[in-house]
Design a protein around this motif. Structure first.
Motif, short mmCIF file in Angstrom:
data_model
loop_
_atom_site.label_atom_id
_atom_site.label_comp_id
_atom_site.label_asym_id
_atom_site.label_seq_id
_atom_site.Cartn_x
_atom_site.Cartn_y
_atom_site.Cartn_z
N SER A 11 0.85 -1.19 0.00
CA SER A 11 0.00 0.00 0.00
C SER A 11 0.89 1.25 0.00
N VAL A 12 0.29 2.39 -0.29
CA VAL A 12 1.02 3.65 -0.24
C VAL A 12 1.55 3.86 1.18
N PHE A 43 -0.54 -0.23 -4.41
CA PHE A 43 -0.80 1.21 -4.43
C PHE A 43 -2.21 1.57 -4.88
N CYS A 44 -3.15 0.68 -4.61
CA CYS A 44 -4.54 0.94 -4.99
C CYS A 44 -5.32 1.43 -3.78
N PHE A 45 -6.42 2.13 -4.05
CA PHE A 45 -7.30 2.54 -2.97
C PHE A 45 -7.82 1.29 -2.27
N LEU A 53 -5.68 2.87 -8.91
CA LEU A 53 -4.40 3.37 -8.45
C LEU A 53 -4.57 4.67 -7.65
N ASP A 54 -4.01 4.70 -6.45
CA ASP A 54 -4.03 5.90 -5.61
C ASP A 54 -2.82 6.75 -6.00
N LEU A 58 0.49 8.25 -3.89
CA LEU A 58 1.75 7.61 -4.25
C LEU A 58 2.75 8.66 -4.73
N ALA A 59 2.31 9.55 -5.60
CA ALA A 59 3.21 10.61 -6.09
C ALA A 59 3.70 11.49 -4.95
#
Length: 139
Positions: A11-12, A43-45, A53-54, A58-59
């Motif tokens: 996860s993020v 990295f998904c919600f 993709l969240d 992530l960015a």
């Protein structure tokens, strides 16, 4: 499914904590992210009906990461994205999400990533476009 199969996704929040904890913790995450299947599932919600993709969070985490953390992540994620492109049969979002994730890493070799994407069939490039247009919508 065999009982000894483990499913891995990062996860993020997992990534953020690993970056803060330092090299040992981050090394394990970087190793896991060298596998396209792991990146495509990561990295998904959480709690979405379908994986999305969240990207904004992530960015944010990647922009705040120190260069020494980014170096390993950059190499792993770009490698996973290229493996994804080379092994893509039917163009499905769950198989190509790694390409979009790699593009979010500051300093990634965009020319190498672009060359890999250009080698994809048109249908697969449309899937990547859809991931960017739909999955990354954080509403």
């Amino acid at each position: 499914v065999a009982s000894n199969v483990n499913f891995v996704a990062v996860s993020v929040e997992d990534l953020s904590v690993s970056i803060q904890e330092g090299q040992e913790s981050l090394k394990q995450v970087v190793e896991a992210l060298s596998y396209p299947q792991v990146v495509n599932a990561s990295f998904c919600f959480e709690g979405s009906v379908r994986p999305r993709l969240d990207a904004s969070n992530l960015a944010r985490v990647l922009r705040a990461a120190p260069e020494e953390a980014l170096a390993g992540l950059r190499e792993s994620l770009l490698g996973a994205a290229c493996k994804c492109v080379l092994s893509t049969g039917p163009a499905l979002p769950d198989q190509l999400r790694a390409v979009v994730v790699a593009a979010l890493v500051p300093g990634v070799d965009v020319l190498k990533l672009s060359a890999a994407v250009c080698s994809l069939p048109v249908a697969a490039r449309w899937v990547i476009k859809d991931i960017i247009a739909e999955d990354m919508d954080d509403r």
